[in-house]
Each structure stands twice: as structure tokens, then as C-alpha cells.
Design a protein around this motif. Structure first.
Motif, PDB file in Angstrom:
ATOM      1  N   THR A 141     -25.691   7.235-115.772  1.00  0.00           N
ATOM      2  CA  THR A 141     -26.778   7.612-114.856  1.00  0.00           C
ATOM      3  C   THR A 141     -27.646   8.762-115.392  1.00  0.00           C
ATOM      4  OG1 THR A 141     -25.355   6.829-113.091  1.00  0.00           O
ATOM      5  CG2 THR A 141     -27.284   8.062-112.417  1.00  0.00           C
ATOM      6  N   ARG A 198      -7.743   2.291-114.995  1.00  0.00           N
ATOM      7  CA  ARG A 198      -8.348   3.509-115.563  1.00  0.00           C
ATOM      8  C   ARG A 198      -8.008   3.591-117.041  1.00  0.00           C
ATOM      9  NH1 ARG A 198     -12.082   6.313-112.795  1.00  0.00           N
ATOM     10  NH2 ARG A 198     -12.150   4.790-111.172  1.00  0.00           N
ATOM     11  N   LEU A 199      -8.983   3.576-117.891  1.00  0.00           N
ATOM     12  CA  LEU A 199      -8.751   3.728-119.326  1.00  0.00           C
ATOM     13  C   LEU A 199      -9.690   4.801-119.868  1.00  0.00           C
ATOM     14  CD1 LEU A 199      -8.428  -0.034-120.351  1.00  0.00           C
ATOM     15  CD2 LEU A 199      -6.574   1.610-120.023  1.00  0.00           C
ATOM     16  N   HIS A 222     -14.375   2.156-121.232  1.00  0.00           N
ATOM     17  CA  HIS A 222     -14.602   0.891-120.532  1.00  0.00           C
ATOM     18  C   HIS A 222     -16.080   0.539-120.625  1.00  0.00           C
ATOM     19  CE1 HIS A 222     -15.786   3.686-117.267  1.00  0.00           C
ATOM     20  NE2 HIS A 222     -16.433   2.680-116.736  1.00  0.00           N
ATOM     21  N   GLN A 273     -19.415  -0.712-118.593  1.00  0.00           N
ATOM     22  CA  GLN A 273     -19.824  -0.492-117.200  1.00  0.00           C
ATOM     23  C   GLN A 273     -21.235  -1.011-116.981  1.00  0.00           C
ATOM     24  OE1 GLN A 273     -21.167   3.350-115.297  1.00  0.00           O
ATOM     25  NE2 GLN A 273     -18.982   3.555-114.923  1.00  0.00           N
ATOM     26  N   PHE A 308     -19.577  12.462-107.448  1.00  0.00           N
ATOM     27  CA  PHE A 308     -20.706  12.963-108.235  1.00  0.00           C
ATOM     28  C   PHE A 308     -21.567  13.866-107.373  1.00  0.00           C
ATOM     29  CE2 PHE A 308     -19.511   9.028-110.277  1.00  0.00           C
ATOM     30  CZ  PHE A 308     -19.464   9.399-111.611  1.00  0.00           C
ATOM     31  N   TYR A 347     -25.449  12.379-105.708  1.00  0.00           N
ATOM     32  CA  TYR A 347     -25.775  11.450-104.617  1.00  0.00           C
ATOM     33  C   TYR A 347     -26.376  12.204-103.423  1.00  0.00           C
ATOM     34  CZ  TYR A 347     -23.178   7.816-107.095  1.00  0.00           C
ATOM     35  OH  TYR A 347     -22.748   6.912-108.030  1.00  0.00           O
ATOM     36  N   GLY A 386     -18.626   1.180-107.516  1.00  0.00           N
ATOM     37  CA  GLY A 386     -19.399   1.812-106.449  1.00  0.00           C
ATOM     38  C   GLY A 386     -20.672   2.464-106.949  1.00  0.00           C
ATOM     39  N   PHE A 405     -25.597   1.349-108.914  1.00  0.00           N
ATOM     40  CA  PHE A 405     -24.130   1.377-108.944  1.00  0.00           C
ATOM     41  C   PHE A 405     -23.621   1.136-110.353  1.00  0.00           C
ATOM     42  CE2 PHE A 405     -25.147  -3.098-108.076  1.00  0.00           C
ATOM     43  CZ  PHE A 405     -24.327  -3.772-108.964  1.00  0.00           C
ATOM     44  N   MET A 436     -20.326  -0.730-112.345  1.00  0.00           N
ATOM     45  CA  MET A 436     -19.232  -1.704-112.161  1.00  0.00           C
ATOM     46  C   MET A 436     -18.514  -1.851-113.494  1.00  0.00           C
ATOM     47  SD  MET A 436     -19.824  -5.743-111.468  1.00  0.00           S
ATOM     48  CE  MET A 436     -19.579  -6.148-109.769  1.00  0.00           C
ATOM     49  N   GLY A 437     -17.220  -1.483-113.512  1.00  0.00           N
ATOM     50  CA  GLY A 437     -16.504  -1.457-114.785  1.00  0.00           C
ATOM     51  C   GLY A 437     -15.793  -2.760-115.101  1.00  0.00           C
ATOM     52  N   VAL A 494     -12.835  -3.083-116.495  1.00  0.00           N
ATOM     53  CA  VAL A 494     -11.373  -3.027-116.347  1.00  0.00           C
ATOM     54  C   VAL A 494     -10.965  -3.417-114.928  1.00  0.00           C
ATOM     55  CG1 VAL A 494      -9.340  -1.549-116.532  1.00  0.00           C
ATOM     56  CG2 VAL A 494     -11.258  -1.202-118.088  1.00  0.00           C
TER      57      VAL A 494
HETATM   58  P1  HAM Z   1     -18.064   5.739-111.111  1.00  0.00           P
HETATM   59  O1  HAM Z   1     -17.561   5.381-109.771  1.00  0.00           O
HETATM   60  O2  HAM Z   1     -17.526   6.941-111.772  1.00  0.00           O
HETATM   61  O3  HAM Z   1     -19.646   5.811-110.975  1.00  0.00           O
HETATM   62  O4  HAM Z   1     -17.841   4.536-112.082  1.00  0.00           O
HETATM   63  C1  HAM Z   1     -18.279   3.259-111.733  1.00  0.00           C
HETATM   64  C2  HAM Z   1     -17.203   2.250-112.006  1.00  0.00           C
HETATM   65  O5  HAM Z   1     -16.845   2.278-113.384  1.00  0.00           O
HETATM   66  C3  HAM Z   1     -15.880   2.502-111.304  1.00  0.00           C
HETATM   67  O6  HAM Z   1     -15.926   2.098-109.976  1.00  0.00           O
HETATM   68  C4  HAM Z   1     -14.970   1.639-112.131  1.00  0.00           C
HETATM   69  O7  HAM Z   1     -15.241   0.254-111.918  1.00  0.00           O
HETATM   70  C5  HAM Z   1     -15.487   1.969-113.521  1.00  0.00           C
HETATM   71  N1  HAM Z   1     -14.753   3.108-114.103  1.00  0.00           N
HETATM   72  C6  HAM Z   1     -15.024   4.423-113.994  1.00  0.00           C
HETATM   73  N2  HAM Z   1     -14.134   5.153-114.688  1.00  0.00           N
HETATM   74  C7  HAM Z   1     -13.286   4.280-115.280  1.00  0.00           C
HETATM   75  C8  HAM Z   1     -12.153   4.399-116.160  1.00  0.00           C
HETATM   76  N3  HAM Z   1     -11.708   5.570-116.576  1.00  0.00           N
HETATM   77  N4  HAM Z   1     -11.549   3.269-116.566  1.00  0.00           N
HETATM   78  C9  HAM Z   1     -11.992   2.057-116.170  1.00  0.00           C
HETATM   79  N5  HAM Z   1     -13.048   1.880-115.364  1.00  0.00           N
HETATM   80  C10 HAM Z   1     -13.688   2.966-114.912  1.00  0.00           C
HETATM   81  C11 HAM Z   1     -20.512   6.118-111.974  1.00  0.00           C
HETATM   82  O8  HAM Z   1     -20.185   6.245-113.140  1.00  0.00           O
HETATM   83  C12 HAM Z   1     -21.951   6.218-111.517  1.00  0.00           C
HETATM   84  N6  HAM Z   1     -22.738   6.754-112.651  1.00  0.00           N
HETATM   85  C13 HAM Z   1     -22.427   4.856-111.074  1.00  0.00           C
HETATM   86  C14 HAM Z   1     -23.857   4.813-110.638  1.00  0.00           C
HETATM   87  C15 HAM Z   1     -24.873   4.157-111.234  1.00  0.00           C
HETATM   88  N7  HAM Z   1     -24.344   5.405-109.543  1.00  0.00           N
HETATM   89  C16 HAM Z   1     -25.641   5.144-109.453  1.00  0.00           C
HETATM   90  N8  HAM Z   1     -25.969   4.400-110.496  1.00  0.00           N
END
Ligand code: HAM
Length: 443
Positions: A88, A124-125, A128, A130, A274, A277, A297, A318, A320-321, A323
Motif C-alpha cells: 500500500t 503466516r510465512l 507471500h 499478495q 495499520f 485506515y 482484508g 484490500f 489477499m495473500g 498462503v
Molecule cells: P494485511 O491484512 O496485513 O493487509 O495483509 C493482507 C493479506 O495478506 C492477509 O489478510 C493475508 O491474506 C496475507 N498476509 C499478510 N501477512 C502474511 C504472512 N505473513 N503470511 C502469509 N500471508 C500473509 C495489508 O497488507 C494491506 N496493505 C492491504 C490493503 C491494500 N489495504 C488497502 N489496500
């Protein structure tokens, strides 16, 4: 006598993955499904380097990621660099830089790899991929509607039904109204926010006792509980229900439902970690009891461009990862069966048949068929076994008869069905056999 050198490990670095063809197939499937669904909604793809100045995240990404999870390094020029822990801030930088030329509203997406120094565990890794889908330049909740409709569309594209996932929606403004109503100090707001964020991971008694410790006021604890447990906006305390933020949340929920997104619920325990928001936030959960967790999310962030001293541009999006999506697909039995991207393996049996096979392969490649020619000095049975081991769906064996007649037996390895065809009919026959007899390879 020199010592034997220490053998290196073949394992990848902790918390990151190697992708053998079967794994790459699933990752590519996830990425391609995300890409196709997102483009269907009018999003344009962008990209950027995974290296960014560390300070890009220090302003608004939030304590936990910046201080505990960010990979930082100092380059030879003494600059502090980070491997991006999220996309972001990079996107905000790109938009701020071309603010005057881009033309708003604009929908943008990217599917980068991101890095966080987390304790590796299910979902969680440390690396990933995204999907980031964001709309810039829309102040109204039409942007939230659009983004959440896209989120649901992507889930459907993966084969999920509405019952398989639920969209939990909250609003930062409602949480702020709660804190204002309780007259909390900045410090207490942060502490209470962290407790609410952990709510799903701790039991009710721990949640209650942690709140009591942070608030030292039983009435305030009860108010916080009544808000985070409210199942409808009407269930909120009157002072909070009457705020603009609560009206906005109500309108968003109502719009989503009216336009056919039924699996949406208000959930004021959704905080999202974060700082940037500013309004509605949402998180999508798996409803399966074996994987009852958040999948992805996002939310509204109207002020992030201020870190570049640029005029604000409203934004909603949002992340979306891959994993959590893979866990979801596995839980719901939605992972596609693996087949190689190679369509056809040409076995070579007789003297001179390799040259014949190479010529035939070139003709077929020109028609769009992915072909591999046997290069090993193996018996024909072993060549077929190798093709099968690599999950290549079709084989043709080229011996003296084929070289003479230019007629080939095309065999589907999964079903064993065969067709005798001339060279120029191979591509069509492959396609027809594939259609009529879906192949089922499990690696
Ligand atoms: P976040 O919730 O930190 O949001 O990450 C978004 C998604 O990335 C998580 O819901 C999960 O699917 C995946 N994710 C995050 N961390 C990990 C991890 N360590 N291992 C595997 N999957 C992971 C954001 O990063 C915001 N920048 C999203 C956003 C975009 N908001 C507005 N625009």
C-alpha cells in the motif's frame, strides 16, 4: 589433510518456500485467477521494486510490522532499505507522484511478493504473494461496494460458494466514536485497540480481564463488549449509533445486501493493524470449522498521500495473500489437479526417430501445442513412465511404422484411450480428447 567442506543445506531459508512444478502450478493458478477476476472489474496492473526506503513504512504502516516484522538493511551508500512488508505505501507513492496525470477514479492492482519477519505458522510465512486491489478517487461508499464485490467475485472464481466464506465489516470511525464516548486517552485507545484486535485469538474471560486492566472501569468494559459483540448497527449504544460513521456502516451493509452480497456481517471487533485506515474496514473469514480464520482484508485510507506532502486522494482497497487462499482451497477441496504445462511427449523408438520427432515437434509447436521430445536413452516403456511421472497428459511413440506412414497413435495416459491420426490432425485430436476426457493427475 584438508577438512571436508561443510555441506550446505538444501532447505530454503526459514519461512519461505521453494516451488517445484506442482507447487508453482498452484501458485500460478491462484495468481492467474486473481488477475483475471480483478481485470474483469476494470483494474489496471502496476508493479514496483521489492526494495523501498525503510522510512516509507515508518510513518503509517504500524508499530508491529515496522519494529518487529520488517526486513531492513543498509546499502553500500548507507541508505536504509526495506524489503516491502506490504504494497500500500508503494502504491500511494506511485499515485502521489503522478497525481495530476493519472485521472481519477482509477482502479489499480498488483500481485507482488511481500516479506514479513513472522514466526512461521499455518497461514503466516515470511514471504507471500499478495493481490492488492485499490480504487483511488472515490469518496462515497460506492468504492467500498465495488471493492467488496470484487473480493466476493474472486472467491467465487476459486469455486467458493457464499456459504464457504463470510465478509466481516467494521468502521474505524465507529471505533473512534466509542473511544470518544468513553473519553479515552491516546495511550488507552492504542491498548484497547490491540486487545480488540486479539479478540478472536483469546478466550472471552481473558478478553474481559485484559479490558478491565486497560480501562479500570467496569461500565466502560461493558460498553466496549457491547460494541464489539453487536450483531447489527441498531444494537450499538445510542450515542454511537447516531454518529456519521455508524450511519455509513449501516448504509454500506444495506447496499451490499441489496445488491446481492448476502454473506456480509457487521463485526466491530475488526480493527486491522495499520495506522492508515480512516473509515470502513473489512476482513473475509473462512466459515469451515477446520479453517475458521481470516483469509484477507482491507479498508479505506483517505490520508496516506499526506506522507508525501501531496493533496489527499480518497482510497479503498484490500490485500489477499496466496498462503491463506491455498489453505482455503485445500480445506474446501478446491485445489485443481496438477497436470504439466507440456501437452505431449514424443517417445523415440527406432533409429532416426529422434530427428523425425524433432521435426514433428516443431510443426506442432507452431500450432500452439507444448511438446517435449525424448532425449534419454531409455526403453519405450520407461519413456512413457517418465512422461507419466511428469504428469504430461499425452504421448505419441515414433517408430519405423510412424516414420513411414506419417500416422500416429495419440494416447491419453490417464484414461489409456487412443486415436490414430495424421500429423496435421494431432492438435485438434489433442484438444477433443482433453475436452471429452478430463484428466485427473494427482502428483
Ligand atoms: P494485511 O491484512 O496485513 O493487509 O495483509 C493482507 C493479506 O495478506 C492477509 O489478510 C493475508 O491474506 C496475507 N498476509 C499478510 N501477512 C502474511 C504472512 N505473513 N503470511 C502469509 N500471508 C500473509 C495489508 O497488507 C494491506 N496493505 C492491504 C490493503 C491494500 N489495504 C488497502 N489496500
Amino acid at each position: 589433510m584438508s577438512e571436508k567442506p561443510h555441506a550446505l543445506s538444501t532447505d530454503p531459508y526459514k519461512g519461505v518456500r521453494d516451488f517445484y512444478p506442482e507447487d508453482m502450478y498452484v501458485l500460478s493458478y491462484i495468481i492467474e485467477t486473481m488477475r483475471e477476476a480483478t481485470e474483469r472489474f476494470g483494474y489496471l496492473e502496476y508493479g514496483a521494486s521489492l526494495l523501498e526506503p525503510a522510512e516509507l513504512y515508518e510513518a503509517k504502516t504500524g508499530d508491529e510490522i515496522v519494529n518487529q516484522e520488517m526486513y531492513t538493511l543498509t546499502d553500500q551508500g548507507e541508505r536504509r532499505i526495506a524489503l516491502r512488508p506490504e504494497m500500500t505505501p508503494t502504491l500511494a507513492r506511485l499515485v502521489a507522484k503522478r497525481r495530476l496525470e493519472l485521472g481519477f477514479p482509477i482502479r489499480l492492482f498488483s500481485i507482488p511478493n511481500v516479506f514479513r519477519y513472522e514466526r512461521p505458522q499455518r497461514g503466516r510465512l515470511r514471504e507471500h504473494w499478495q493481490l492488492n486491489a485499490d480504487i483511488f478517487g472515490v469518496e462515497s461508499i460506492e468504492a467500498e461496494y465495488d471493492v467488496i464485490a470484487l473480493a466476493a467475485h474472486i472467491m467465487h472464481s476459486f469455486g467458493a460458494s457464499d456459504a464457504d466464506f463470510r465478509i466481516h465489516v467494521s468502521d474505524r470511525g465507529v471505533t473512534q466514536a466509542l473511544y470518544d464516548h468513553l473519553n479515552l486517552s491516546e495511550e488507552t485507545r492504542i491498548a484497547v485497540g490491540r486487545i480488540i484486535d486479539r479478540k478472536a485469538k483469546i478466550d472471552a474471560a481473558t478478553f474481559h480481564s485484559q479490558l478491565t486492566e486497560a480501562l479500570s472501569d467496569e461500565a466502560a468494559v461493558e460498553t466496549v463488549c457491547s460494541v464489539v459483540e453487536a450483531e447489527a448497527v441498531e444494537a450499538l449504544p445510542q450515542e454511537i449509533r447516531d454518529t456519521d460513521a455508524a450511519h455509513r456502516l449501516d448504509a454500506l451493509l444495506e447496499t451490499l445486501k441489496r445488491r446481492g452480497i448476502a454473506n456480509v456481517v457487521p463485526d466491530l471487533s475488526i480493527v486491522r493493524g495499520f495506522d492508515y485506515y480512516t473509515g470502513p474496514v473489512f476482513e473475509v473469514f473462512d466459515t469451515h470449522p477446520d479453517n475458521n480464520r481470516s483469509l484477507f482484508g482491507g479498508g479505506r485510507y483517505d490520508n496516506l498521500l499526506e506522507i508525501f506532502d501531496a493533496e489527499p486522494v480518497p482510497a479503498v482497497g484490500f490485500g489477499m495473500g496466496d498462503v491463506t487462499i491455498r489453505d482455503f482451497l485445500e480445506t474446501h477441496n478446491l485445489v485443481p489437479h496438477y497436470t504439466a504445462t507440456t501437452d505431449l511427449f514424443l517417445c523415440t523408438i527406432a533409429d532416426g526417430s529422434r530427428e523425425h520427432a524433432q521435426q514433428l515437434a516443431d510443426d506442432l509447436r507452431a500450432q500452439g501445442v507444448n511438446v517435449e521430445v525424448n532425449l534419454a536413452d531409455k526403453k519405450v516403456g520407461d519413456q512413457v513412465k517418465l512422461a507419466d511421472k511428469h504428469a504430461i497428459p499425452f504421448v505419441i511413440c515414433i517408430g519405423e511404422r510412424e516414420m513411414e506412414t506419417h500416422e500416429y497413435t495419440l494416447k491419453a495416459l490417464a484414461s489409456g484411450s487412443e486415436r490414430v491420426v495424421t500429423a496435421d490432425a494431432i492438435a485438434d485430436a489433442l484438444y477433443e480428447m482433453w475436452q471429452s476426457d478430463p484428466l485427473d493427475y494427482t502428483p
